[in-house]
Motif scaffolding. Structure first.
Motif, PDB file in Angstrom:
ATOM      1  N   SER A 156       0.921  -1.248   0.064  1.00  0.00           N
ATOM      2  CA  SER A 156       0.123   0.018   0.113  1.00  0.00           C
ATOM      3  C   SER A 156       0.788   1.342   0.127  1.00  0.00           C
ATOM      4  O   SER A 156       0.533   2.084  -0.671  1.00  0.00           O
ATOM      5  CB  SER A 156      -1.032   0.057   1.130  1.00  0.00           C
ATOM      6  OG  SER A 156      -1.679  -1.116   1.354  1.00  0.00           O
ATOM      7  N   THR A 216      -6.107  10.099  -0.651  1.00  0.00           N
ATOM      8  CA  THR A 216      -6.755   9.445   0.696  1.00  0.00           C
ATOM      9  C   THR A 216      -7.671   8.385   0.069  1.00  0.00           C
ATOM     10  O   THR A 216      -7.621   7.201   0.447  1.00  0.00           O
ATOM     11  CB  THR A 216      -7.363  10.437   1.658  1.00  0.00           C
ATOM     12  OG1 THR A 216      -6.481  11.205   2.160  1.00  0.00           O
ATOM     13  CG2 THR A 216      -8.019   9.629   2.709  1.00  0.00           C
ATOM     14  N   VAL A 217      -8.375   8.877  -0.661  1.00  0.00           N
ATOM     15  CA  VAL A 217      -9.353   8.136  -1.501  1.00  0.00           C
ATOM     16  C   VAL A 217      -8.784   6.798  -2.253  1.00  0.00           C
ATOM     17  O   VAL A 217      -9.248   5.562  -2.131  1.00  0.00           O
ATOM     18  CB  VAL A 217     -10.376   8.815  -2.423  1.00  0.00           C
ATOM     19  CG1 VAL A 217     -11.545   7.745  -3.087  1.00  0.00           C
ATOM     20  CG2 VAL A 217     -11.327   9.637  -1.476  1.00  0.00           C
ATOM     21  N   ILE A 240      -7.377   4.309   0.100  1.00  0.00           N
ATOM     22  CA  ILE A 240      -7.944   3.179   0.637  1.00  0.00           C
ATOM     23  C   ILE A 240      -8.506   2.253  -0.542  1.00  0.00           C
ATOM     24  O   ILE A 240      -8.556   1.115  -0.130  1.00  0.00           O
ATOM     25  CB  ILE A 240      -9.417   4.050   1.217  1.00  0.00           C
ATOM     26  CG1 ILE A 240      -9.136   4.618   2.350  1.00  0.00           C
ATOM     27  CG2 ILE A 240     -10.499   2.982   1.539  1.00  0.00           C
ATOM     28  CD1 ILE A 240      -9.999   5.841   2.815  1.00  0.00           C
ATOM     29  N   SER A 241      -8.717   2.669  -1.753  1.00  0.00           N
ATOM     30  CA  SER A 241      -8.992   1.718  -2.586  1.00  0.00           C
ATOM     31  C   SER A 241      -7.664   0.937  -3.023  1.00  0.00           C
ATOM     32  O   SER A 241      -7.797  -0.238  -3.361  1.00  0.00           O
ATOM     33  CB  SER A 241      -9.175   2.457  -4.072  1.00  0.00           C
ATOM     34  OG  SER A 241     -10.435   3.114  -4.034  1.00  0.00           O
ATOM     35  N   VAL A 248      -5.664  -0.352  -0.648  1.00  0.00           N
ATOM     36  CA  VAL A 248      -5.704  -1.306   0.374  1.00  0.00           C
ATOM     37  C   VAL A 248      -6.595  -2.441   0.103  1.00  0.00           C
ATOM     38  O   VAL A 248      -6.525  -3.758  -0.027  1.00  0.00           O
ATOM     39  CB  VAL A 248      -6.166  -0.770   1.829  1.00  0.00           C
ATOM     40  CG1 VAL A 248      -6.131  -1.764   2.681  1.00  0.00           C
ATOM     41  CG2 VAL A 248      -5.196   0.102   2.223  1.00  0.00           C
ATOM     42  N   GLY A 249      -7.622  -2.050  -0.583  1.00  0.00           N
ATOM     43  CA  GLY A 249      -8.632  -3.140  -1.207  1.00  0.00           C
ATOM     44  C   GLY A 249      -8.044  -3.931  -2.087  1.00  0.00           C
ATOM     45  O   GLY A 249      -8.402  -5.183  -2.269  1.00  0.00           O
ATOM     46  N   LEU A 292      -9.601  -3.152   7.968  1.00  0.00           N
ATOM     47  CA  LEU A 292     -10.757  -2.126   8.119  1.00  0.00           C
ATOM     48  C   LEU A 292      -9.905  -1.309   9.137  1.00  0.00           C
ATOM     49  O   LEU A 292      -9.838   0.027   8.927  1.00  0.00           O
ATOM     50  CB  LEU A 292     -11.734  -2.794   8.915  1.00  0.00           C
ATOM     51  CG  LEU A 292     -12.883  -3.480   8.357  1.00  0.00           C
ATOM     52  CD1 LEU A 292     -13.950  -4.037   9.026  1.00  0.00           C
ATOM     53  CD2 LEU A 292     -13.456  -2.528   7.238  1.00  0.00           C
ATOM     54  N   VAL A 294      -7.704   0.842   6.966  1.00  0.00           N
ATOM     55  CA  VAL A 294      -8.393   1.929   6.272  1.00  0.00           C
ATOM     56  C   VAL A 294      -8.701   3.206   7.234  1.00  0.00           C
ATOM     57  O   VAL A 294      -8.821   4.190   6.655  1.00  0.00           O
ATOM     58  CB  VAL A 294      -9.546   1.198   5.636  1.00  0.00           C
ATOM     59  CG1 VAL A 294     -10.650   2.183   5.112  1.00  0.00           C
ATOM     60  CG2 VAL A 294      -9.463   0.157   4.601  1.00  0.00           C
ATOM     61  N   PHE A 295      -9.334   2.694   8.258  1.00  0.00           N
ATOM     62  CA  PHE A 295      -9.702   3.762   9.379  1.00  0.00           C
ATOM     63  C   PHE A 295      -8.639   4.818   9.526  1.00  0.00           C
ATOM     64  O   PHE A 295      -8.854   6.186   9.525  1.00  0.00           O
ATOM     65  CB  PHE A 295     -10.244   3.276  10.455  1.00  0.00           C
ATOM     66  CG  PHE A 295     -11.703   2.667  10.288  1.00  0.00           C
ATOM     67  CD1 PHE A 295     -12.539   3.037   9.406  1.00  0.00           C
ATOM     68  CD2 PHE A 295     -11.958   1.574  11.354  1.00  0.00           C
ATOM     69  CE1 PHE A 295     -13.688   2.369   9.309  1.00  0.00           C
ATOM     70  CE2 PHE A 295     -12.994   0.952  11.181  1.00  0.00           C
ATOM     71  CZ  PHE A 295     -14.096   1.254  10.244  1.00  0.00           C
ATOM     72  N   ILE A 345      -6.121   5.377   7.527  1.00  0.00           N
ATOM     73  CA  ILE A 345      -5.824   6.301   6.392  1.00  0.00           C
ATOM     74  C   ILE A 345      -6.658   7.385   6.190  1.00  0.00           C
ATOM     75  O   ILE A 345      -6.433   8.422   6.040  1.00  0.00           O
ATOM     76  CB  ILE A 345      -5.880   5.416   5.066  1.00  0.00           C
ATOM     77  CG1 ILE A 345      -4.686   4.367   5.323  1.00  0.00           C
ATOM     78  CG2 ILE A 345      -5.734   6.059   3.951  1.00  0.00           C
ATOM     79  CD1 ILE A 345      -4.554   3.357   4.215  1.00  0.00           C
ATOM     80  N   GLN A 346      -8.030   7.044   6.579  1.00  0.00           N
ATOM     81  CA  GLN A 346      -8.862   8.026   6.401  1.00  0.00           C
ATOM     82  C   GLN A 346      -8.857   9.016   7.413  1.00  0.00           C
ATOM     83  O   GLN A 346      -8.918  10.488   7.250  1.00  0.00           O
ATOM     84  CB  GLN A 346     -10.338   7.480   6.514  1.00  0.00           C
ATOM     85  CG  GLN A 346     -11.456   8.492   6.179  1.00  0.00           C
ATOM     86  CD  GLN A 346     -11.702   8.616   4.946  1.00  0.00           C
ATOM     87  OE1 GLN A 346     -11.841   7.889   3.986  1.00  0.00           O
ATOM     88  NE2 GLN A 346     -11.438  10.010   4.509  1.00  0.00           N
TER      89      GLN A 346
END
Length: 233
Positions: free
Chosen positions: A36, A167-168, A171-172, A174-175, A213, A216-217, A219-220
């Motif tokens: 990531s 940021t968006v 997160i993508s 990571v998925g 998760l 992701v949290f 990073i957000q």
């Protein structure tokens, strides 16, 4: 009674923490963070460059600008439209040449970068188009060069959008690492699928998902705080 037994069985299946290898979980977490982090850095640089090119050539009617805009725009649209799981398979020969392997965290980087950079480039282009034209015209009237416009006007004025966009995108990514892990790139996706799903260890899959998760949290949270700090509007 049957429903109670079924619920009890499900709870037991998802809370059997003895099936979790914490050393493997830590290794998989490090692999996910590695993929990531490196892909976000590369996507940020490449996406920023592509976004600037798209913005600068969009309304320029010279033949070279039109040709460059159409070429970059088509390339961005193509790579942005290919589903990630298909893209990573298509890039296997390319990955083997530049990385020397088609498995492991490093082997997942080319597909991660090429799938996310076009998406981020469009976000950068959109952010640049929101810059106040009056500020640009004032800088041009003061004799600012194109490089100075980029470094002192375009990027600073659109920085909140640029940070929100990365940021968006992060997160993508990571998925995407989870999907890459399923076909051999390692990480939490690989752990959840091979150690969890394939071996019937639901707790492993659950714990891997919870760690994803958490990433992701984080990073957000960092992205939101960064945007709030930078955006003075």
């Amino acid at each position: 009674m049957l429903n109670q037994l079924t619920i009890a069985g499900i709870l037991t299946e998802y809370t059997n923490f003895e099936t979790v290898s914490w050393d493997r979980l830590w290794t998989a977490t490090r692999q996910t963070i590695y993929m990531s982090a490196l892909s976000v850095i590369a996507v940020f640089v490449l996406g920023l460059i592509l976004g600037l090119i798209l913005y600068e050539t969009r309304d320029n009617q010279t033949i070279w600008s039109v040709a460059l805009y159409k070429s970059v725009s088509v390339m961005v649209n193509i790579f942005r439209s290919i589903p990630f799981i298909i893209l990573i398979v298509l890039l296997i020969p390319f990955t083997r040449v530049i990385v020397g392997s088609i498995t492991g965290p490093t082997a997942g980087l080319p597909a991660l970068i090429l799938s996310a950079a076009p998406f981020y480039a469009r976000l950068v282009e959109t952010g640049l188009r929101e810059v106040d034209k009056g500020v640009i015209e004032a800088a041009e009237a003061m004799g600012a060069s194109k490089f100075e416009l980029i470094m002192k006007v375009y990027i600073p004025e659109s920085l909140p959008s640029i940070i929100a966009g990365i940021t968006v995108t992060a997160i993508s990514l990571v998925g995407y690492t989870a999907m890459a892990g399923v076909i051999g790139a390692g990480g939490l996706g690989n752990l959840a699928y091979l150690e969890g799903f394939q071996r019937g260890r639901a707790t492993v899959t659950l714990v891997s998902t919870l760690v994803i998760l958490l990433i992701v949290f984080v990073i957000q949270f960092i992205g939101d705080r960064w945007v709030s700090y930078i955006d003075k509007r």
